[in-house]
Design an enzyme around this catalytic site. Structure first.
Site, PDB file in Angstrom:
ATOM      1  N   THR A 244      -4.291   0.488  -9.736  1.00 20.13           N
ATOM      2  CA  THR A 244      -5.100  -0.336 -10.626  1.00 20.13           C
ATOM      3  C   THR A 244      -5.694  -1.489  -9.832  1.00 20.13           C
ATOM      4  O   THR A 244      -4.982  -2.198  -9.125  1.00 20.13           O
ATOM      5  CB  THR A 244      -4.249  -0.869 -11.792  1.00 20.13           C
ATOM      6  OG1 THR A 244      -3.794   0.251 -12.550  1.00 20.13           O
ATOM      7  CG2 THR A 244      -5.067  -1.792 -12.694  1.00 20.13           C
ATOM      8  N   CYS A 332       2.268 -14.075  11.593  1.00 17.44           N
ATOM      9  CA  CYS A 332       2.931 -12.813  11.281  1.00 17.44           C
ATOM     10  C   CYS A 332       4.067 -12.500  12.233  1.00 17.44           C
ATOM     11  O   CYS A 332       4.897 -11.652  11.957  1.00 17.44           O
ATOM     12  CB  CYS A 332       1.925 -11.675  11.273  1.00 17.44           C
ATOM     13  SG  CYS A 332       0.654 -11.917  10.029  1.00 17.44           S
TER      14      CYS A 332
END
Lengths: 395, 395
Positions: A244, A332
């Site tokens: 979605t 990261c």
């Protein structure tokens, strides 16, 4: 958790605050226009319409067709989809199992390559870089084999800011008919992203690097590029990425990207001037400091350094106490104690690479911010060196 | 695009409006607490702290440890990661290449299984279901082979609402030492999700099904379950899912999940009563109408039907004109003209399956909403049948 009264945020390569205009653009999609974009009733069509408009905005900036845009959940997903999707599709078509990339990619590319090697029998060539972290297009040409199925080289490096010769590499890839991916996550919002000028077939972006929300990215995929979906399910995104759609996030991404490119020239000019003031100031006031990355072919906002004899982490902690947000390299990999693979690939010795500092400027930064850093940083470095067993003066 | 003055939203299985309290909880993370959760300075630690708190909230509801929670970008990603991640990890360990699933799974599971078969040489057994869409645990037991590496059966079906005997299937899987995944996307917020009671090793959730934002999901992974990361890069989510964390979305998900379970008992009771009123009313007032799914073992909010001789799409368009949002089945497959694989698996003939309607209730629905549907739906069905060449009265 106390935050210092005045925060000077100099880590825009890690993430950015969402522009208030972007927040406003997303707002209706939480509680009012909450329809599922796949639903056929008006509330769903409203969502689909918002998505179509966002897609057209992004396509316009990338100079591609809207259907060549895939909305993803982040830059890492875009990179993973590009690499895995092309690698598996190409191999299924009998094209081979060899990938070419550089040795200074973001981990979203390099670790994906490593997994493809270890678990899925691909072979990967990691191209060397020069002392400025620049890839030589001739190295790309030499690395190409008959079974090469993909080339991936980042547009601009996230740690040291070096801008790669993407168009040249793209031309070489296209001469040989090999799909070419570029991780443009750090370049997004600053450098031109015309996918035809760049000769790229796949290009990754992440909204939160250009004052958009976290949790939404883009993968551009040129029409005709073989790509196996890596998130299967519903028919979303033309069956290339199920799930979605994050309508609010996608509207936010498009709004942020448009704002960035509407004002890129003046922002880049202003930020480049700040960057030069910062780089000059650091190199003049701190001995044994070295600029990392290319002196001129670098992102407008990136000022990165190594300081001999000390640890980047210690600098960060000291800066944080003064309300300055900075990084030693990639956010990261901040949990890692290893020196940066980018700095090592540039030939910087491991013990020097430990002393890395990345300051990345943004829209809200001022000359005063830069001058404050220049006022406090030399003292921090000096203090840390006084405590360092590596510092010659202490031996 | 005009929207009718009064919208009656009866498609909560497709998506839900974000609860205003959830919007409020997310708000600070756009422009103020925008730090990257991997950064070490205060702004980053604030984000990491928000993530830790959200993770603890979710873990509390699932009765698991926080480190067993992976935040993803949606239910489809959670399903994909569960299936691909376990399948590849298991095969790499020499465990085999056989997967067991049901024939009524969401496409995020079924299409992933199909790709694993077609591109990656896995073998998949699709278990049949009875006329209520129920999986028989004995069928699971019979399907298990020595090389079975994963079993995946959904908690509750998204189209017809049938609740599966998950705990029983889980016990069978665990007797044989096989990891068991359940797609609980439709159950989230309504049914109990104690992963120990359910005997599951992996469980998928999606925030936008329980009044949270789109673009964020959860995959629970029991400690010790083999899982190969399918999104590699930074060390986020304990190296199981790389990508800068969607802090606002994750805070929103946790807030929404807690709100849902704080009030599950009363919401379920109220919504079940509305559902029964709706089902009874439809079956009493419309001839040749059939409830699909289990009569009692069904999601509190799901009322799904087939109406002979007509097309579900036509019903939806007529309902939309009256401001009623409904679905013919899964929003994720609404672009498809194929009859639902779920209805076909239940033994409903294709020509009947075309006449499907799914009404899924939510928190804001009232008896008046239900009564309005009961007032207009019989007329719509009658009108469409008058125009249908299939209707016996027209022959």
């Amino acid at each position: 958790m106390e935050r210092p009264a005045k925060v000077i945020y100099l880590d825009h390569a890690a993430t950015t605050a969402v522009d208030p205009r972007v927040v406003e653009a997303m707002q209706p999609y939480w509680t009012e226009r909450y329809g599922n974009a796949s639903s056929i009733y008006s509330l769903g069509r409203e969502a689909a319409q918002a998505m179509a408009s966002a897609r057209a905005t992004v396509a316009d900036i990338l100079h591609c067709e809207p259907k060549e845009i895939i909305f993803t959940s982040c830059g890492s997903e875009s990179d993973n989809l590009a690499l895995r999707g092309v690698a598996f599709a190409q191999r299924h078509r009998g094209k081979g199992h060899h990938i070419i990339t550089s040795s200074i990619e973001h981990h979203a590319v390099s670790h994906t390559c490593e997994q493809l090697e270890k678990y899925f029998d691909f072979e990967v060539t990691y191209l060397p870089v020069d002392r400025y972290a620049m890839v030589d297009p001739d190295e790309v040409r030499r690395a190409i084999r008959d079974d090469t199925v993909l080339i991936s080289v980042m547009t601009a490096n996230n740690e040291v800011g070096t801008i790669q010769p993407i168009a040249e590499i793209g031309r070489i890839a296209h001469e040989r008919g090999i799909p070419f991916h570029t991780d443009a996550v750090q370049a997004g919002g600053a450098l031109p992203l015309d996918v035809n000028d760049l000769h790229v077939d796949l290009l990754s972006l992440s909204a939160h690097k250009f004052y958009g929300p976290k949790g939404v990215g883009v993968l551009y995929v040129r029409k005709g590029t073989p790509l196996l979906s890596m998130q299967t399910g519903g028919a979303h995104e033309r069956k290339r990425r199920a799930g979605t759609e994050n309508v609010a996030g996608i509207v936010g991404l498009a709004t942020a990207l448009k704002l960035a490119y509407d004002h890129a020239a003046e922002n880049n000019a202003r930020i480049t001037a700040l960057r030069e003031r910062l780089i000059r100031g650091v190199l003049e006031s701190i001995p044994d400091a070295q600029l990392t990355g290319h002196p001129t072919q670098r992102l407008p906002n990136n000022a990165s350094f190594v300081f001999k004899y000390i640890e980047g982490e210690s600098i960060l902690i000291n800066l944080d106490l003064l309300g300055i947000c900075a990084s030693s390299g990639s956010a990261c990999s901040s949990a890692s104690l290893e020196p940066s693979h980018v700095l090592l690939a540039m030939g910087i010795p491991a013990e020097v690479a430990h002393g890395s500092l990345r300051l990345t400027l943004g829209r809200e930064n001022t000359e005063e911010d830069v001058d404050y850093v220049l006022q406090v940083l030399p003292g921090i470095v000096k203090k840390l060196r006084m405590m360092s067993p590596l510092y010659p003066g202490n031996k």
